[in-house]
Write a protein that holds these residues in place. Structure first.
Motif, mmCIF file in Angstrom:
data_model
loop_
_atom_site.group_PDB
_atom_site.id
_atom_site.type_symbol
_atom_site.label_atom_id
_atom_site.label_comp_id
_atom_site.label_asym_id
_atom_site.label_seq_id
_atom_site.Cartn_x
_atom_site.Cartn_y
_atom_site.Cartn_z
ATOM 1 N N ASN A 1 5.434 5.151 0.309
ATOM 2 C CA ASN A 1 5.873 6.514 0.613
ATOM 3 C C ASN A 1 7.341 6.616 1.047
ATOM 4 O OD1 ASN A 1 3.617 7.836 -0.274
ATOM 5 N ND2 ASN A 1 2.648 7.915 1.730
ATOM 6 N N SER B 1 2.181 1.473 -10.489
ATOM 7 C CA SER B 1 1.497 0.286 -10.996
ATOM 8 C C SER B 1 1.929 -0.937 -10.202
ATOM 9 C CB SER B 1 1.760 0.105 -12.491
ATOM 10 O OG SER B 1 3.138 0.072 -12.750
ATOM 11 N N SER B 2 1.029 -1.916 -10.104
ATOM 12 C CA SER B 2 1.251 -3.021 -9.189
ATOM 13 C C SER B 2 0.605 -4.295 -9.720
ATOM 14 C CB SER B 2 0.625 -2.651 -7.839
ATOM 15 O OG SER B 2 0.812 -3.657 -6.892
ATOM 16 N N ARG C 1 9.213 6.615 -2.160
ATOM 17 C CA ARG C 1 9.092 7.916 -2.842
ATOM 18 C C ARG C 1 10.028 8.940 -2.199
ATOM 19 N NH1 ARG C 1 3.264 6.553 -3.361
ATOM 20 N NH2 ARG C 1 2.736 6.783 -5.571
ATOM 21 N N THR D 1 0.832 -1.210 0.000
ATOM 22 C CA THR D 1 0.000 0.000 0.000
ATOM 23 C C THR D 1 0.865 1.258 0.000
ATOM 24 O OG1 THR D 1 -0.120 0.236 2.397
ATOM 25 C CG2 THR D 1 -1.772 -1.225 1.353
ATOM 26 N N THR D 2 0.212 2.394 0.093
ATOM 27 C CA THR D 2 0.908 3.680 0.163
ATOM 28 C C THR D 2 1.831 3.748 1.372
ATOM 29 O OG1 THR D 2 -0.982 4.692 -0.931
ATOM 30 C CG2 THR D 2 0.517 6.177 0.198
ATOM 31 N N TRP E 1 0.806 7.404 -9.449
ATOM 32 C CA TRP E 1 0.522 6.144 -8.769
ATOM 33 C C TRP E 1 1.528 5.126 -9.261
ATOM 34 C CZ3 TRP E 1 -0.769 2.124 -11.994
ATOM 35 C CH2 TRP E 1 -1.271 2.465 -13.250
#
Length: 194
Positions: free
Chosen positions: A103, A117-118, A106, A98-99, A115
């Motif tokens: 993060n 891709s996954s 990032r 997840t984010t 976003w």
């Protein structure tokens, strides 16, 4: 929850030529892989939030692996995925991707507005997975629609999840289908900051 990393890998691919044309700059793609213990293997658990929260540290660790493999190159694209061992659920890989997980990556690569891709799936050792990739700041940069195929001969075991994060220093070699370019996206970002 402490996500236990059992093994890690860094797979580096460097493409110097495509269709008989030597690249001005080689394309380097890196897959950072952490094979982790699946604490929920073999049982259904309704609340996956502890796994999601535990993925933050995993994201930091994987960022270090990915950047070590990329070397001095700039990250232009990324993608993520996972293979869950047969005693787990596909949802377990998604909880680790997840984010909360992304993060810290990032932050380590200096941003990433797009976003990520996954793709996730269940499988055993030797399962092939294709990790889709796109430009880190704008999903409409067609030259960066790419991917990396990953096979781990000894993972995942039934009680493991192979978590994979891929980065690249550019788009496909010889990309020529038009559309928004990396340079245009970066110019737009600089303009917004000033």
């Amino acid at each position: 929850m402490n996500i236990v990393i059992r093994r890690s890998f860094v797979i580096v691919e460097e493409r110097r030529e495509e269709a008989g044309r030597v690249a001005d700059r080689p394309l380097r793609r890196v897959a950072a892989v952490a094979v982790v213990e699946n604490p929920y293997a073999g049982r259904y658990v309704e609340d996956l939030k502890p796994m999601i929260d535990g993925s933050v540290r995993l994201g930091r660790d994987m960022a270090e692996l990915a950047l070590a493999g990329l070397g001095q190159h700039e990250v232009q694209s990324y993608g993520k995925g996972g293979v869950v061992g047969l005693a787990g659920e596909q949802e377990h890989a998604n909880a680790l991707l997840t984010t909360a997980f992304a993060n810290p990556i990032r932050d380590a690569i200096g941003g990433g507005d797009a976003w990520i891709s996954s793709f996730t799936k269940k499988g055993g050792p030797g399962t092939l997975i294709d990790i889709p990739m796109n430009h880190k700041d704008d999903v409409y940069v067609r030259s960066h629609y790419d991917g990396m195929s990953v096979v781990l001969p000894d993972a995942p075991m039934p009680d493991e999840v192979a978590v994979i994060f891929c980065v690249a220093n550019g788009g496909r070699l010889n990309a020529r289908v038009g559309g928004l370019t990396h340079d245009e996206v970066m110019a737009r970002k600089r303009e917004k900051r000033s």
